[in-house]
Design an enzyme around this catalytic site. Sequence first.
Site, PDB file in Angstrom:
ATOM      1  N   GLU A 290     -78.223  49.111  46.688  1.00 10.42           N
ATOM      2  CA  GLU A 290     -78.758  50.472  46.623  1.00 10.42           C
ATOM      3  C   GLU A 290     -78.062  51.271  45.525  1.00 10.42           C
ATOM      4  O   GLU A 290     -76.831  51.208  45.375  1.00 10.42           O
ATOM      5  CB  GLU A 290     -78.542  51.163  47.975  1.00 10.42           C
ATOM      6  CG  GLU A 290     -78.988  52.609  48.032  1.00 10.42           C
ATOM      7  CD  GLU A 290     -78.572  53.291  49.333  1.00 10.42           C
ATOM      8  OE1 GLU A 290     -79.133  54.359  49.637  1.00 10.42           O
ATOM      9  OE2 GLU A 290     -77.687  52.757  50.041  1.00 10.42           O
ATOM     10  N   LYS A 354     -87.693  55.318  49.025  1.00 11.12           N
ATOM     11  CA  LYS A 354     -87.234  55.474  50.400  1.00 11.12           C
ATOM     12  C   LYS A 354     -88.072  56.529  51.109  1.00 11.12           C
ATOM     13  O   LYS A 354     -88.325  57.609  50.568  1.00 11.12           O
ATOM     14  CB  LYS A 354     -85.752  55.870  50.408  1.00 11.12           C
ATOM     15  CG  LYS A 354     -85.082  55.799  51.764  1.00 11.12           C
ATOM     16  CD  LYS A 354     -83.583  56.069  51.634  1.00 11.12           C
ATOM     17  CE  LYS A 354     -82.858  55.906  52.971  1.00 11.12           C
ATOM     18  NZ  LYS A 354     -81.404  56.173  52.858  1.00 11.12           N
ATOM     19  N   CYS A 407     -81.027  51.163  52.782  1.00 13.16           N
ATOM     20  CA  CYS A 407     -79.927  51.651  53.611  1.00 13.16           C
ATOM     21  C   CYS A 407     -80.313  51.678  55.090  1.00 13.16           C
ATOM     22  O   CYS A 407     -80.759  50.683  55.641  1.00 13.16           O
ATOM     23  CB  CYS A 407     -79.468  53.012  53.113  1.00 13.16           C
ATOM     24  SG  CYS A 407     -77.916  53.596  53.845  1.00 13.16           S
TER      25      CYS A 407
END
Length: 533
Positions: A290, A354, A407
């Site tokens: 990430e 995301k 994440c």
Amino acid sequence: MEWLSGRVILVWGLKRALLAILAGAVGVLALPPFGFFAAMFISFTLLVWLLDGVAASPDSGLFGRLWPAFFTGWLFGFGYFVAGLWWLGHALLIDAEEFAWALPLAILGLPAFLAIFYGVATTLARILWSDGMGRIAALAFGFGILEWLRSFLFTGFPWNAIGYGAMPIPLMMQSAHVIGMLGVTVLAVFVFAAPALLGTRQGRVPGIGLALLLAAAHLGYGYYALNLPDTPPASGKAAPVVRIVQPSIDQEAKMDTDADRTAIFDKHLALSVQPPTNGGKRPDIIVWPETAVPFILTDNRDALARIADQLEDDQVLITGAVRVEDMGPGTAPRYYNSIYVIDGRGQIIDASDKTHLVPFGEYVPFEHILSYLGIENVVELPGGFSAATKRQLLAMPDGIKLYPLICYEIIFPNEMTSEIHQANAILNVTNDGWFGDTPGPYQHFLQARVRAVEQGLPLIRSANTGISAFVDPHGRVLSGIGYNQEGFIDTTLSGATVSRVDDKARKTYFWLIVGLVGMAAAISRMGFIPRVN
């Protein structure tokens, strides 16, 4: 046991409060990095006995009668979440001058809030409370409903749900594929609380017997599932070799505005072009963690050119990066926490943003109000990140499709969209360097493995400081890199899956289980179940 249960039931005042907190804290030993699942038996047995002893004045109103049960559950939850989430404070110490003031909110405030869910769970259970096995079913019902609510209310935070304590190893993870993590949670609470029956006689034989049967079914199905052959991929093409890069870059260096960002980028490239170990095939797909790229990649053509120079024409790089979207004159740009797919010519051929952001980490809820109080994002971006409206599958040139989760998106079992059924594997890129060598990264990794089991898909996980790994559809780690270790691992992505259980079926089974334990608790409460010792 009867003597001990009597002492716990009658304990009062400060001792009672401290025992409730301790009971919750002990349960954390069942979670990573400890994995001592037997601790949950101690934790929930004490909770049952504490709830047996709650009392209120007969003249109290409804609130007064329910308050002792709520407060007992809240204290239990407070102990559980403080012991299980204290490591969140580590992220605030990365920039201590700016955020140290918020340590009490992270270490005590968040657990105090999350404990409300467990307080409501025990209140709901107490409403259905009865003698014997019925109260164990009531507790399972209460926790099942509230863990489900915790998974989505207030953006959701199902971290360390009780069910994870029943899944420390792959043998004990397989039930999640059929009934999901939430279904496992309901049955796990029943089994963990069953020893309380040994101390109060009532319902001892049927309760302990049913708990043993459930535990045997859990282990038996695990053994059966682990010995089933995987479903081979439909394509006859050769399976690609995937390289996971773990650069292990200190988070302070990543945040330092004066840091040599070129050196950070070079480190990722150097690990990517290392020759395969043991004379293996060079990787077809290379995965970085990430936000691995320490600058806006689309504004840096030299970086894309360097990637093209290092990759072969048929190789692909997948990397986490910040994506910026220009909104036009007079309007601030939007930033996204993204994943890019870059081919051997340095061209971005696919991307995914995301969708589920971290509150106070990537954005500030009610920003217009809280900004006046000086509350800002931990991640320094003007206005924080923006959330994408839809998650997009990542398509590789060879036809492989990956389901991207950035994440902590991977901790949400109910957020998997229907597109996951088209994927060959789950891709999880993360940066757990925020939390140091604490239980946090290990807890995160367990939840990622359980998602792989639920979905019946392999997992490719790249983490900046660890834990990076290839995980098979049964949650077994095929190869990995430990926390704070620098390096890479190469593994062939076979594309094999297990026989898939539909997400709708998993949700149906969960509600069926919740309904059964709730019905058992209600019937027992109404006195329709005969008393059996």
